[in-house]
Motif scaffolding. Structure first.
Motif, PDB file in Angstrom:
ATOM      1  N   GLY A  35      -1.187  -5.181  60.467  1.00 24.74           N
ATOM      2  CA  GLY A  35      -2.511  -4.541  60.481  1.00 24.74           C
ATOM      3  C   GLY A  35      -3.606  -5.423  61.053  1.00 24.74           C
ATOM      4  O   GLY A  35      -4.403  -4.968  61.891  1.00 24.74           O
ATOM      5  N   THR A  36      -3.620  -6.689  60.664  1.00 21.78           N
ATOM      6  CA  THR A  36      -4.656  -7.576  61.195  1.00 21.78           C
ATOM      7  C   THR A  36      -4.426  -7.804  62.688  1.00 21.78           C
ATOM      8  O   THR A  36      -5.383  -7.888  63.472  1.00 21.78           O
ATOM      9  CB  THR A  36      -4.632  -8.930  60.460  1.00 21.78           C
ATOM     10  OG1 THR A  36      -3.277  -9.396  60.358  1.00 21.78           O
ATOM     11  CG2 THR A  36      -5.246  -8.811  59.081  1.00 21.78           C
TER      12      THR A  36
ATOM     13  N   GLY B  12      -3.807  -6.548  56.728  1.00 20.84           N
ATOM     14  CA  GLY B  12      -4.465  -5.254  56.936  1.00 20.84           C
ATOM     15  C   GLY B  12      -3.663  -4.082  56.413  1.00 20.84           C
ATOM     16  O   GLY B  12      -4.196  -3.190  55.728  1.00 20.84           O
ATOM     17  N   ASN B  13      -2.350  -4.073  56.690  1.00 17.46           N
ATOM     18  CA  ASN B  13      -1.531  -2.950  56.197  1.00 17.46           C
ATOM     19  C   ASN B  13      -1.410  -3.018  54.675  1.00 17.46           C
ATOM     20  O   ASN B  13      -1.475  -1.983  54.004  1.00 17.46           O
ATOM     21  CB  ASN B  13      -0.129  -3.000  56.835  1.00 17.46           C
ATOM     22  CG  ASN B  13      -0.170  -2.644  58.308  1.00 17.46           C
ATOM     23  OD1 ASN B  13      -0.937  -1.781  58.729  1.00 17.46           O
ATOM     24  ND2 ASN B  13       0.629  -3.328  59.106  1.00 17.46           N
TER      25      ASN B  13
HETATM   26  N1  LIG Z   1       1.971 -12.642  58.275  1.00 16.88           N
HETATM   27  C1  LIG Z   1       0.506 -12.663  58.113  1.00 16.88           C
HETATM   28  C2  LIG Z   1       0.123 -12.037  56.772  1.00 16.88           C
HETATM   29  C3  LIG Z   1       0.468 -10.557  56.725  1.00 16.88           C
HETATM   30  C4  LIG Z   1      -0.366  -9.818  57.722  1.00 16.88           C
HETATM   31  C5  LIG Z   1       0.163  -8.468  58.130  1.00 16.88           C
HETATM   32  N2  LIG Z   1       1.299  -7.955  57.421  1.00 16.88           N
HETATM   33  C6  LIG Z   1      -0.959  -7.452  58.208  1.00 16.88           C
HETATM   34  O1  LIG Z   1      -0.720  -6.258  57.958  1.00 16.88           O
HETATM   35  O2  LIG Z   1      -2.087  -7.866  58.587  1.00 16.88           O
HETATM   36  C7  LIG Z   1       0.001 -14.111  58.108  1.00 16.88           C
HETATM   37  O3  LIG Z   1       0.734 -14.994  57.643  1.00 16.88           O
HETATM   38  O4  LIG Z   1      -1.141 -14.306  58.553  1.00 16.88           O
END
Ligand SMILES: N[C@H](CCC[C@H](N)C(=O)O)C(=O)O
Length: 327
Positions: free
Chosen positions: A229-230, A78-79
């Motif tokens: 973000g998610t 999301g971010n």
């Molecule tokens: N570490 C997360 C991916 C990055 C999500 C996160 N940085 C965001 O902003 O949603 C995963 O492996 O599902």
């Protein structure tokens, strides 16, 4: 190989953005993994939570592929999507766009600045799935909604959902936030384990007041980040489902990197979440990468000044959190 990068962040969750639309890069799948592990390493003069590859799409304005610092590819970020949204909107000179991601084509749009000089974008977080197979979470039940997982904790109650990357969310008090429970539990479900074969992003959430929450996330493939973000979007949904906050209303989501806003939409048989927040560039750079040797050199770097404005938002956030996180 020489690679141009933009270092940026969404709520302190920092990424290296690599434009494969205007640059004639052609990375193999193995190279993408190696580039992520090499350039995200915090023990170098670069370092980041992940890499955002921005590619051409044959059905949308662009395509985002996101790789965590450990080289694993995620279905959504999301971010990171806010940074890709900004990059694409500026590239095609529009205020809105559609970005192809692994599981969905998502609407993104430029928004009024949270505070002046803080570039602000809205991104769509979707699809939302509660079927445990979507994470996957191996439990003999179809969903997990505000329930205990004996193998993880005798007290905490969890909700599991995919947006579409996997999230495990629990609403806690300040005392639990201050303990090492989240670290120990997150390491357990992101190492070899029976419950989450692909790992999971683990968020501890505190309700600050109506319409205001704090979220701290241990990210799969990264570890603790300033913000996810998610996870903030999924956490906002969980608090609405538990009656703590309202659907269709703005929820201020505080985190260790600043603040975003979420609006949770309850559709006929589904949910959709709008995530609104900064997309701040820190610097442009060029790296000369030698994957065979596993080394790189930072050959050019141009600092940008947007972070100064973002730090005003961070100061406001810290002041607010200091008043709300007593206990
Ligand atoms: N570490 C997360 C991916 C990055 C999500 C996160 N940085 C965001 O902003 O949603 C995963 O492996 O599902």
């Amino acid at each position: 190989m020489e690679i141009n990068i933009i270092k940026g962040h969404g709520s302190g969750n920092d990424f290296l953005l690599i434009d494969e639309i205007t640059n004639a890069y052609s990375f193999s799948e193995t190279e993408r993994v190696e580039i992520a592990k090499l350039l995200c390493d915090r023990d170098t003069n670069l370092g980041a939570d992940g890499i955002l590859f921005v590619l051409k799409s044959d059905r949308a304005d662009g395509r985002m592929r996101v790789f965590n610092a450990d080289g694993s590819e995620a279905s959504m970020c999301g971010n990171g999507l806010r940074l890709v949204a900004r990059y694409l909107c500026e590239l095609i000179e529009k205020n809105e766009a559609v970005v192809e991601t692994m599981k969905a084509d998502l609407k993104v749009s430029k928004q009024a600045e949270l505070i002046s000089e803080v570039h602000t974008y809205q991104v769509e977080i979707s699809p939302v799935m509660f079927d445990l197979k979507a994470l996957p979470l191996k439990l003999n039940k179809p969903t997990l909604y505000n329930e205990k997982i004996q193998e993880l904790s005798d007290e905490l109650r969890f909700t599991a959902l995919a947006v579409p990357n996997p999230h495990l969310i629990t609403i806690v008090d300040v005392e639990t936030l201050r303990s090492d429970i989240q670290k120990l539990l997150s390491e357990k479900v992101n190492g070899p384990n029976e419950l989450f074969p692909d790992g999971v992003n683990v968020s501890f959430v505190k309700q600050l007041e109506k319409g205001s929450i704090y979220v701290r996330t241990f990210e799969r493939g990264v570890g603790f980040t300033n913000a996810c973000g998610t996870a903030m979007s999924a956490s906002s949904l969980v608090t609405c489902m538990q009656g703590l906050n309202d659907f269709e209303a703005v929820i201020d989501v505080y985190n260790n990197g600043g603040k975003v806003q979420c609006v949770v939409h309850q559709l006929e048989r589904d949910y959709k979440i709008d995530l609104i927040g900064n997309a701040t560039y820190l610097y442009n750079a060029e790296v000369s990468v030698n994957l065979a040797k596993g080394t790189f050199e930072l050959t050019a770097k141009t600092e940008l000044t947007e972070q100064n404005a973002y730090e005003k938002l961070q100061a406001e956030v810290q002041q607010y959190l200091n008043t709300k996180m007593k206990g």
